[in-house]
Design a protein around this motif. Structure first.
Motif, PDB file in Angstrom:
ATOM      1  N   GLY A 222     -11.157  -7.094   5.626  1.00  0.00           N
ATOM      2  CA  GLY A 222     -11.075  -7.525   7.019  1.00  0.00           C
ATOM      3  C   GLY A 222      -9.763  -8.131   7.443  1.00  0.00           C
ATOM      4  O   GLY A 222      -9.653  -8.662   8.557  1.00  0.00           O
ATOM      5  N   ALA A 223      -8.731  -8.072   6.590  1.00  0.00           N
ATOM      6  CA  ALA A 223      -7.414  -8.574   6.984  1.00  0.00           C
ATOM      7  C   ALA A 223      -6.748  -7.590   7.942  1.00  0.00           C
ATOM      8  O   ALA A 223      -6.885  -6.380   7.785  1.00  0.00           O
ATOM      9  N   ASN A 224      -6.015  -8.117   8.918  1.00  0.00           N
ATOM     10  CA  ASN A 224      -5.222  -7.268   9.821  1.00  0.00           C
ATOM     11  C   ASN A 224      -3.924  -6.851   9.158  1.00  0.00           C
ATOM     12  O   ASN A 224      -3.456  -5.721   9.323  1.00  0.00           O
ATOM     13  N   PHE A 225      -3.323  -7.788   8.433  1.00  0.00           N
ATOM     14  CA  PHE A 225      -2.072  -7.544   7.711  1.00  0.00           C
ATOM     15  C   PHE A 225      -2.220  -8.103   6.308  1.00  0.00           C
ATOM     16  O   PHE A 225      -2.931  -9.099   6.093  1.00  0.00           O
ATOM     17  N   ALA A 226      -1.562  -7.441   5.344  1.00  0.00           N
ATOM     18  CA  ALA A 226      -1.716  -7.874   3.960  1.00  0.00           C
ATOM     19  C   ALA A 226      -0.533  -7.398   3.128  1.00  0.00           C
ATOM     20  O   ALA A 226       0.300  -6.613   3.570  1.00  0.00           O
ATOM     21  N   SER A 227      -0.490  -7.883   1.906  1.00  0.00           N
ATOM     22  CA  SER A 227       0.470  -7.420   0.902  1.00  0.00           C
ATOM     23  C   SER A 227      -0.345  -6.968  -0.318  1.00  0.00           C
ATOM     24  O   SER A 227      -1.505  -7.347  -0.450  1.00  0.00           O
ATOM     25  N   SER A 228       0.177  -6.123  -1.167  1.00  0.00           N
ATOM     26  CA  SER A 228       1.487  -5.517  -1.150  1.00  0.00           C
ATOM     27  C   SER A 228       1.259  -4.025  -1.416  1.00  0.00           C
ATOM     28  O   SER A 228       0.816  -3.673  -2.516  1.00  0.00           O
ATOM     29  N   PRO A 229       1.519  -3.144  -0.412  1.00  0.00           N
ATOM     30  CA  PRO A 229       1.188  -1.719  -0.555  1.00  0.00           C
ATOM     31  C   PRO A 229       1.728  -1.068  -1.826  1.00  0.00           C
ATOM     32  O   PRO A 229       1.028  -0.297  -2.473  1.00  0.00           O
ATOM     33  N   LEU A 230       2.966  -1.392  -2.190  1.00  0.00           N
ATOM     34  CA  LEU A 230       3.549  -0.814  -3.404  1.00  0.00           C
ATOM     35  C   LEU A 230       3.619  -1.827  -4.542  1.00  0.00           C
ATOM     36  O   LEU A 230       4.334  -1.623  -5.517  1.00  0.00           O
TER      37      LEU A 230
END
Length: 292
Positions: A222-230
């Motif tokens: 449920g986060a709108n923004f997060a880390s870390s895609p890579l």
């Protein structure tokens, strides 16, 4: 080598690529092991004493200067973005500068939970420079899921930041395995608890994660923004730039994900998100009360 709590060190096995602060010293298997927090990156690690090296003062000063230069560049670019947003709102509020209208703005409230008190202090200083109203709470990552409900009731924020330190350990599993991360599971549980309180993604905007965090799980929680895609390291101040952009964007407009990420210090390798509305509200008229 005299390594103590709060000593600044690098790891020889990683060619001292990141400077860490020693936050704890433990005995593991008969060896002294240091628990490390990144000085500028939200990374937690541990290392045996024989792998540690203390940088000479000149090298440390050079790295500090380089880091501060990058932070200042990011801040200056962000200020330009904010100025453009302000000019756009002023143009719209005055009907293309045709009318003399006084107005006021409510950029929203931020609740920032941080597992690192030093990073929290740095972030609060930047929030103040940018002009965002924030409530900062130091809370260890594993305690966050149990405290978030009462904190949301107490502060009723528009934006929630859940961050601290994290790390992926290859020896504990694949990158898809949530159990292979130091604190990602705690961040995910905290997001889930927050969404129980406020399910709507635009009524409570959430940023969650730290260095190398399990991005997919945080977004699904449920986060709108997060880390870390890579699974790369993120800078200590990156959450502030994301949050400030949201706070200065009107609730009538969507925040373009690329616009949010482009002026962060880490960029899209370390940060990502979904389309989200801003939280700024403009009102009028602005009439200051005069003393009689």
């Amino acid at each position: 080598m005299d390594v103590q709590i709060n000593s600044i060190v690098g790891r020889k096995s990683y060619h001292c690529d990141i400077l860490f602060r020693v936050i704890d010293i433990q005995q593991q298997g008969g060896k002294k092991v240091a628990i490390l927090h990144g000085e500028d990156y939200r990374l937690i690690a541990d290392a045996p004493f024989e792998d540690l090296v203390q940088p000479d003062p000149a090298e440390r000063s050079k790295r500090t200067a380089e880091s501060r230069s990058l932070e200042e560049q990011s801040y200056e670019l962000f200020k330009q973005d904010i100025q453009l947003l302000k000019e756009k709102r002023e143009y719209e509020s005055t009907n293309g500068y045709k009318e003399e209208l006084s107005y006021f703005q409510l950029p929203g409230r931020v609740l920032h939970l941080d597992g690192d008190p030093n990073y929290l202090k740095k972030c609060l200083n930047l929030y103040e420079k940018i002009g965002v109203t924030v409530y900062g709470i130091h809370c260890y990552e594993k305690e966050m899921p149990y405290k978030i409900g009462s904190l949301l009731d107490q502060y009723r924020p528009n934006v929630l930041v859940i961050t601290g330190h994290d790390a992926y350990s290859k020896s504990k599993g694949k990158k898809t395995d949530l159990n292979a991360y130091r604190h990602s599971k705690s961040f995910v549980r905290t997001v889930i608890e927050a969404r129980k309180k406020v399910p709507n993604l635009d009524q409570l905007v959430i940023f969650a994660g730290a260095c190398q965090s399990h991005f997919e799980s945080l977004i699904q929680a449920g986060a709108n923004f997060a880390s870390s895609p890579l699974r790369v390291n993120i800078h200590a101040l990156d959450p502030v730039y994301i949050v400030a952009k949201i706070c200065y964007t009107s609730f009538m407009e969507q925040v373009n994900v690329w616009d949010v990420l482009r002026n962060t210090l880490t960029g899209q390798k370390g940060l990502g998100g979904i389309e989200t509305k801003g939280v700024l509200r403009t009102g009028m008229p602005y009439k200051p009360i005069e003393d009689e």
